[in-house]
Design a protein around this motif. Structure first.
Motif, PDB file in Angstrom:
ATOM      1  N   PRO A 135      44.391 -31.711  -0.985  1.00  0.00           N
ATOM      2  CA  PRO A 135      45.719 -31.270  -1.413  1.00  0.00           C
ATOM      3  C   PRO A 135      46.841 -32.082  -0.782  1.00  0.00           C
ATOM      4  O   PRO A 135      46.650 -32.726   0.254  1.00  0.00           O
ATOM      5  N   PRO A 136      48.037 -32.054  -1.391  1.00  0.00           N
ATOM      6  CA  PRO A 136      49.176 -32.774  -0.820  1.00  0.00           C
ATOM      7  C   PRO A 136      49.669 -32.102   0.453  1.00  0.00           C
ATOM      8  O   PRO A 136      49.437 -30.913   0.679  1.00  0.00           O
ATOM      9  N   SER A 137      50.347 -32.890   1.276  1.00  0.00           N
ATOM     10  CA  SER A 137      50.914 -32.357   2.517  1.00  0.00           C
ATOM     11  C   SER A 137      52.300 -31.797   2.240  1.00  0.00           C
ATOM     12  O   SER A 137      53.308 -32.274   2.754  1.00  0.00           O
ATOM     13  N   VAL A 138      52.354 -30.767   1.401  1.00  0.00           N
ATOM     14  CA  VAL A 138      53.607 -30.106   1.039  1.00  0.00           C
ATOM     15  C   VAL A 138      53.389 -28.608   1.163  1.00  0.00           C
ATOM     16  O   VAL A 138      52.422 -28.075   0.612  1.00  0.00           O
ATOM     17  N   ALA A 139      54.265 -27.935   1.895  1.00  0.00           N
ATOM     18  CA  ALA A 139      54.116 -26.490   2.074  1.00  0.00           C
ATOM     19  C   ALA A 139      55.485 -25.854   2.228  1.00  0.00           C
ATOM     20  O   ALA A 139      56.367 -26.397   2.903  1.00  0.00           O
ATOM     21  N   ALA A 140      55.658 -24.703   1.593  1.00  0.00           N
ATOM     22  CA  ALA A 140      56.905 -23.952   1.679  1.00  0.00           C
ATOM     23  C   ALA A 140      56.654 -22.642   2.407  1.00  0.00           C
ATOM     24  O   ALA A 140      55.708 -21.922   2.088  1.00  0.00           O
ATOM     25  N   ALA A 141      57.515 -22.327   3.388  1.00  0.00           N
ATOM     26  CA  ALA A 141      57.352 -21.085   4.140  1.00  0.00           C
ATOM     27  C   ALA A 141      58.640 -20.768   4.890  1.00  0.00           C
ATOM     28  O   ALA A 141      59.267 -21.668   5.476  1.00  0.00           O
ATOM     29  N   ASN A 142      59.032 -19.498   4.845  1.00  0.00           N
ATOM     30  CA  ASN A 142      60.139 -18.986   5.668  1.00  0.00           C
ATOM     31  C   ASN A 142      61.413 -19.829   5.560  1.00  0.00           C
ATOM     32  O   ASN A 142      62.017 -20.205   6.569  1.00  0.00           O
ATOM     33  N   GLY A 143      61.798 -20.124   4.335  1.00  0.00           N
ATOM     34  CA  GLY A 143      63.032 -20.871   4.120  1.00  0.00           C
ATOM     35  C   GLY A 143      62.963 -22.343   4.458  1.00  0.00           C
ATOM     36  O   GLY A 143      63.995 -23.019   4.565  1.00  0.00           O
ATOM     37  N   THR A 144      61.752 -22.866   4.630  1.00  0.00           N
ATOM     38  CA  THR A 144      61.560 -24.270   4.992  1.00  0.00           C
ATOM     39  C   THR A 144      60.575 -24.918   4.034  1.00  0.00           C
ATOM     40  O   THR A 144      59.625 -24.284   3.583  1.00  0.00           O
TER      41      THR A 144
END
Length: 248
Positions: A135-144
């Motif tokens: 998978p790509p190194s992209v992650a969304a969490a806690n407003g970031t």
């Protein structure tokens, strides 16, 4: 060539592809780590793949904090670099553009690409049917929104082809890292790829909505992922300074 020999050659080619992709996509920076150990073609022997992966793991033990050198033997197919771009956009347009590049391995009508931390497989000359094994190194969490981009910055040989005879290909990296924080806004991430179906599924699994756009008119689309709400972007560019050479 007998069917058994053909099957063996396909398996060997697949294992070489795995070794190459592992060698350049693993990024040892905390959570921004590309998955490894993908089987890239039907018929690849899992045990042989594991042996190759173990060897590459030794070469990458220090992650990307120091120089690495890995030699693989290409027995079939073509290994080459390609131009690919990763863009970060907001409502005004492109706010950050990274010339990420890609390493592409083609054999038996299948193409394996390593770009932006992900590994995809797709059929050459046909749309659809692509898959993503790392998978790509992209992650969304806690407003970031965390975005990690391995940038090849490649030099040396642009393409290597082998047909039958084992051809050693040496990959050298001397990485540096750039970290940048972008202020809170509504962001999109666009990745240029020949496997858009796989990238769309990967981004949707991370909670994004997707669209496609050809930014530079070269016929290779970018998958544009929009993440909900305002977010601060933590962008990490890993400049691998990859050098690819024929010979041990």
């Amino acid at each position: 060539m007998t069917p058994d020999r053909e099957s063996t050659d396909r398996a060997q080619s697949a294992v070489v592809g795995v070794a190459v992709l592992l060698a350049i996509t693993v990024v040892g920076i905390g959570a921004l780590t590309a998955a490894a150990g993908a089987v890239v073609e039907e018929g690849a022997a899992a045990a042989a793949t594991a042996r190759v992966a173990d060897g590459v793991d030794d070469a990458l033990d220090a992650g990307t904090v120091g120089e690495t050198e890995t030699t693989v033997r290409l027995s079939d197919g073509t290994l080459r670099t390609a131009d690919r771009t990763v863009r970060v956009l907001n409502g005004s347009g492109v706010v950050r553009s990274v010339s990420a590049g890609a390493v592409v391995y083609e054999s038996g009508g299948r193409r394996v690409s390593a770009v932006a931390g992900a590994v995809t497989t797709d059929p050459i000359g046909r749309s659809g049917g692509s898959s993503m094994s790392a998978p790509p190194s992209v992650a969304a969490a806690n407003g970031t929104l965390y975005v990690g981009v391995p940038a090849l910055n490649a030099s040396g040989t642009d393409a290597v082809s082998a047909r039958g005879a084992a051809l050693p290909v040496t990959l050298r990296t001397a990485p540096t890292h750039e970290r940048r924080v972008l202020p809170a806004d509504r962001y999109r991430v666009a990745v240029e790829t020949t496997a858009p179906d796989a990238w769309e599924r990967g981004f949707r699994q991370r909670g994004a909505t997707t669209s496609r756009r050809d930014f530079d008119g070269d016929g290779v689309p970018s998958v544009v992922a929009a993440f909900p709400g305002e977010r601060t972007v933590h962008l990490v560019v890993h400049d691998l300074r990859l050098r690819m050479e024929v010979g041990a």
